[in-house]
Design a protein around this motif. Structure first.
Motif, PDB file in Angstrom:
ATOM      1  N   LEU A 169       0.896  -1.097   0.000  1.00  0.00           N
ATOM      2  CA  LEU A 169       0.106  -0.069  -0.013  1.00  0.00           C
ATOM      3  C   LEU A 169       0.886   1.151  -0.036  1.00  0.00           C
ATOM      4  CD1 LEU A 169      -2.726   1.190   0.080  1.00  0.00           C
ATOM      5  CD2 LEU A 169      -2.665   1.239   2.814  1.00  0.00           C
ATOM      6  N   ALA A 170       2.194   1.227   0.862  1.00  0.00           N
ATOM      7  CA  ALA A 170       2.790   2.277   0.771  1.00  0.00           C
ATOM      8  C   ALA A 170       3.454   2.440  -0.421  1.00  0.00           C
ATOM      9  CB  ALA A 170       3.940   2.150   1.980  1.00  0.00           C
ATOM     10  N   GLU A 171       3.857   1.748  -1.138  1.00  0.00           N
ATOM     11  CA  GLU A 171       4.358   1.887  -2.497  1.00  0.00           C
ATOM     12  C   GLU A 171       3.486   2.359  -3.612  1.00  0.00           C
ATOM     13  OE1 GLU A 171       6.215  -1.776  -3.721  1.00  0.00           O
ATOM     14  OE2 GLU A 171       7.713  -1.819  -2.319  1.00  0.00           O
ATOM     15  N   ARG A 172       2.147   1.825  -3.436  1.00  0.00           N
ATOM     16  CA  ARG A 172       1.091   2.400  -4.427  1.00  0.00           C
ATOM     17  C   ARG A 172       0.756   3.929  -4.218  1.00  0.00           C
ATOM     18  NH1 ARG A 172      -1.819  -2.537  -3.088  1.00  0.00           N
ATOM     19  NH2 ARG A 172      -3.247  -1.063  -2.018  1.00  0.00           N
ATOM     20  N   PHE A 173       0.836   4.267  -2.772  1.00  0.00           N
ATOM     21  CA  PHE A 173       0.693   5.733  -2.554  1.00  0.00           C
ATOM     22  C   PHE A 173       1.832   6.448  -3.043  1.00  0.00           C
ATOM     23  CE2 PHE A 173       0.426   9.395   0.344  1.00  0.00           C
ATOM     24  CZ  PHE A 173      -0.869   9.577   0.024  1.00  0.00           C
ATOM     25  N   TRP A 174       3.085   5.785  -2.877  1.00  0.00           N
ATOM     26  CA  TRP A 174       4.194   6.690  -3.399  1.00  0.00           C
ATOM     27  C   TRP A 174       4.005   7.003  -4.737  1.00  0.00           C
ATOM     28  CZ3 TRP A 174       7.522  10.013  -1.724  1.00  0.00           C
ATOM     29  CH2 TRP A 174       8.651  10.327  -2.665  1.00  0.00           C
ATOM     30  N   VAL A 175       3.771   6.025  -5.691  1.00  0.00           N
ATOM     31  CA  VAL A 175       3.158   6.230  -7.028  1.00  0.00           C
ATOM     32  C   VAL A 175       2.429   7.258  -7.186  1.00  0.00           C
ATOM     33  CG1 VAL A 175       2.511   4.907  -9.107  1.00  0.00           C
ATOM     34  CG2 VAL A 175       4.318   3.637  -7.442  1.00  0.00           C
ATOM     35  N   GLU A 176       1.439   7.208  -6.497  1.00  0.00           N
ATOM     36  CA  GLU A 176       0.153   8.416  -6.649  1.00  0.00           C
ATOM     37  C   GLU A 176       0.969   9.572  -6.400  1.00  0.00           C
ATOM     38  OE1 GLU A 176      -3.432  10.028  -7.473  1.00  0.00           O
ATOM     39  OE2 GLU A 176      -2.503   7.946  -7.961  1.00  0.00           O
ATOM     40  N   LEU A 177       1.975   9.561  -5.234  1.00  0.00           N
ATOM     41  CA  LEU A 177       2.378  11.095  -4.976  1.00  0.00           C
ATOM     42  C   LEU A 177       3.267  11.599  -6.106  1.00  0.00           C
ATOM     43  CD1 LEU A 177       3.640  10.645  -1.379  1.00  0.00           C
ATOM     44  CD2 LEU A 177       1.417  11.967  -2.334  1.00  0.00           C
ATOM     45  N   THR A 178       3.928  10.803  -6.921  1.00  0.00           N
ATOM     46  CA  THR A 178       4.840  10.909  -7.991  1.00  0.00           C
ATOM     47  C   THR A 178       3.857  11.502  -9.155  1.00  0.00           C
ATOM     48  OG1 THR A 178       4.893   8.692  -8.803  1.00  0.00           O
ATOM     49  CG2 THR A 178       6.459   9.525  -7.243  1.00  0.00           C
ATOM     50  N   ARG A 179       2.761  10.889  -9.145  1.00  0.00           N
ATOM     51  CA  ARG A 179       1.793  11.379 -10.404  1.00  0.00           C
ATOM     52  C   ARG A 179       1.278  12.787  -9.960  1.00  0.00           C
ATOM     53  NH1 ARG A 179      -3.224  11.536 -11.769  1.00  0.00           N
ATOM     54  NH2 ARG A 179      -3.921  10.819  -9.746  1.00  0.00           N
ATOM     55  N   ARG A 180       0.940  13.119  -8.616  1.00  0.00           N
ATOM     56  CA  ARG A 180       0.351  14.364  -8.503  1.00  0.00           C
ATOM     57  C   ARG A 180       1.401  15.376  -8.269  1.00  0.00           C
ATOM     58  NH1 ARG A 180      -5.102  13.846  -6.150  1.00  0.00           N
ATOM     59  NH2 ARG A 180      -5.948  11.804  -6.330  1.00  0.00           N
ATOM     60  N   LEU A 181       2.463  15.334  -7.965  1.00  0.00           N
ATOM     61  CA  LEU A 181       3.622  16.171  -7.348  1.00  0.00           C
ATOM     62  C   LEU A 181       4.789  16.122  -8.367  1.00  0.00           C
ATOM     63  CD1 LEU A 181       3.360  15.935  -3.535  1.00  0.00           C
ATOM     64  CD2 LEU A 181       2.341  17.672  -4.871  1.00  0.00           C
ATOM     65  N   PRO A 182       5.147  17.402  -8.689  1.00  0.00           N
ATOM     66  CA  PRO A 182       6.404  17.548  -9.229  1.00  0.00           C
ATOM     67  C   PRO A 182       7.686  17.034  -8.591  1.00  0.00           C
ATOM     68  CG  PRO A 182       6.010  19.835  -8.540  1.00  0.00           C
ATOM     69  CD  PRO A 182       4.778  18.777  -8.207  1.00  0.00           C
ATOM     70  N   PRO A 183       8.854  16.993  -9.137  1.00  0.00           N
ATOM     71  CA  PRO A 183       9.894  16.184  -8.499  1.00  0.00           C
ATOM     72  C   PRO A 183      10.475  17.139  -7.629  1.00  0.00           C
ATOM     73  CG  PRO A 183      10.333  15.901 -10.654  1.00  0.00           C
ATOM     74  CD  PRO A 183       9.091  16.665 -10.649  1.00  0.00           C
ATOM     75  N   VAL A 184      10.587  18.441  -7.540  1.00  0.00           N
ATOM     76  CA  VAL A 184      10.886  19.615  -6.577  1.00  0.00           C
ATOM     77  C   VAL A 184      10.027  19.452  -5.271  1.00  0.00           C
ATOM     78  CG1 VAL A 184      11.033  21.965  -6.062  1.00  0.00           C
ATOM     79  CG2 VAL A 184      11.820  21.078  -8.434  1.00  0.00           C
ATOM     80  N   SER A 185       8.897  19.305  -5.396  1.00  0.00           N
ATOM     81  CA  SER A 185       7.873  19.214  -4.247  1.00  0.00           C
ATOM     82  C   SER A 185       8.062  17.913  -3.724  1.00  0.00           C
ATOM     83  CB  SER A 185       6.460  19.315  -4.486  1.00  0.00           C
ATOM     84  OG  SER A 185       6.224  20.623  -5.310  1.00  0.00           O
ATOM     85  N   LEU A 186       8.369  16.851  -4.231  1.00  0.00           N
ATOM     86  CA  LEU A 186       8.648  15.640  -3.770  1.00  0.00           C
ATOM     87  C   LEU A 186      10.007  15.699  -2.999  1.00  0.00           C
ATOM     88  CD1 LEU A 186       7.470  13.126  -6.627  1.00  0.00           C
ATOM     89  CD2 LEU A 186       6.457  13.329  -4.331  1.00  0.00           C
ATOM     90  N   GLY A 187      10.776  16.226  -3.360  1.00  0.00           N
ATOM     91  CA  GLY A 187      12.183  16.516  -2.750  1.00  0.00           C
ATOM     92  C   GLY A 187      11.937  17.246  -1.362  1.00  0.00           C
ATOM     93  N   GLN A 188      11.353  18.235  -1.401  1.00  0.00           N
ATOM     94  CA  GLN A 188      10.805  19.028  -0.372  1.00  0.00           C
ATOM     95  C   GLN A 188      10.085  18.239   0.738  1.00  0.00           C
ATOM     96  OE1 GLN A 188      12.478  21.792  -0.146  1.00  0.00           O
ATOM     97  NE2 GLN A 188      11.232  23.323  -0.143  1.00  0.00           N
ATOM     98  N   LEU A 189       9.260  17.433   0.343  1.00  0.00           N
ATOM     99  CA  LEU A 189       8.816  16.450   1.337  1.00  0.00           C
ATOM    100  C   LEU A 189       9.766  15.576   2.029  1.00  0.00           C
ATOM    101  CD1 LEU A 189       5.310  15.583  -0.573  1.00  0.00           C
ATOM    102  CD2 LEU A 189       5.663  16.675   1.592  1.00  0.00           C
ATOM    103  N   ARG A 190      10.606  15.028   1.234  1.00  0.00           N
ATOM    104  CA  ARG A 190      11.674  14.084   1.605  1.00  0.00           C
ATOM    105  C   ARG A 190      12.448  14.760   2.835  1.00  0.00           C
ATOM    106  NH1 ARG A 190      16.726  12.406  -0.951  1.00  0.00           N
ATOM    107  NH2 ARG A 190      17.436  10.309  -0.005  1.00  0.00           N
ATOM    108  N   ARG A 191      12.856  15.916   2.212  1.00  0.00           N
ATOM    109  CA  ARG A 191      13.649  16.823   3.458  1.00  0.00           C
ATOM    110  C   ARG A 191      12.937  16.833   4.779  1.00  0.00           C
ATOM    111  NH1 ARG A 191      16.033  18.540  -1.220  1.00  0.00           N
ATOM    112  NH2 ARG A 191      14.229  20.279  -1.954  1.00  0.00           N
TER     113      ARG A 191
END
Length: 248
Positions: free
Chosen positions: A54-76
């Motif tokens: 479920l976690a992996e599916r949600f992460w895939v959904e996040l990559t679809r909804r958010l640009p890489p820059v925003s994903l990087g901000q979330l990770r930090r």
């Protein structure tokens, strides 16, 4: 007011929790590894078990909804040593599900501003520690470095050192958070693991000699008449000096 949610503290655990509540528009009262000290009298904390799939599916959904820059901000932001980071991430996710990708540009929004500021703090510290890691050659065959950052920056700096020192075995130990990166040059892979040590590592004679030479060079290089302690502390903060060979 929403319920209190608990998870196991892992990346997959938080993603599982978010996958469960964000699509349903649920805003928790708290999110943490431990139940809050003052629990709701009428509702027990909700314990969310980690579901890797479920976690992996949600992460895939996040990559679809958010640009890489925003994903990087979330990770930090996730790597911040901040007790409210999970709830901040959750509130931002709820905003993304309501507003779509344009939520990333809503920098004045109360669910965006604190998260972005926290991510910037972590990013700045990770960048500074690229210059504050001092490896020491140990008799075990590994190069060892210790540091004590405010945030959990090891995962953010690991790739830099894995690329730069790819032909050596090394360890970077975060003393504050009790974790470390172990890099194996045979497999060209690094792992983030729980880590504690008892005492200082045993250094090779060559390492001890080089450390003496480096401290001597550092002392001789300084020009007393041009000493500027304020500038020096701005470039090399006092909190990092116990881990730097030249200041020991």
């Amino acid at each position: 007011m929403g319920s209190d949610y608990c998870y196991d503290g892992s990346d997959a655990g938080l993603l599982t929790l978010l996958a469960d509540i964000v699509p349903r528009g649920i805003e928790p009262r708290t999110i943490g590894v431990e139940p809050p000290q003052q629990e709701d009298l009428f509702a027990a904390p909700v314990l969310v078990a980690t579901d890797q799939e479920l976690a992996e599916r949600f992460w895939v959904e996040l990559t679809r909804r958010l640009p890489p820059v925003s994903l990087g901000q979330l990770r930090r932001a996730w790597y911040a040593d901040h007790s409210g980071r999970e709830l901040m991430i959750c509130r931002f996710m709820l905003l993304v599900w309501r507003e779509g990708g344009r939520a990333c540009a809503m920098l004045a929004h109360p669910h965006v501003t604190p998260l972005w500021k926290l991510a910037q703090q972590v990013g700045r510290e990770a960048h500074r520690y690229l210059g504050f890691v001092r490896f020491q050659e140990t008799t075990s065959g590994y190069y060892y470095a210790s540091l004590k950052p405010d945030h959990r920056v090891l995962s953010l700096i690991a790739c830099h050192f894995a690329d730069r020192f790819r032909d050596q075995h090394w360890v970077i130990h975060d003393v504050r958070h009790g974790e470390g990166i172990v890099y194996d040059c045979t497999w060209r892979r690094w792992l983030l693991l729980p880590m504690t040590t008892e005492g200082d590592p045993e250094l090779t004679p060559a390492e001890e000699t080089f450390q003496r030479l480096w401290r001597s060079y550092f002392a001789v290089l300084a020009i007393g008449e041009r000493e500027n302690l304020a500038m020096q502390q701005g470039k090399v903060p006092l909190k990092v000096r116990p881990w730097l060979v030249e200041f020991r």
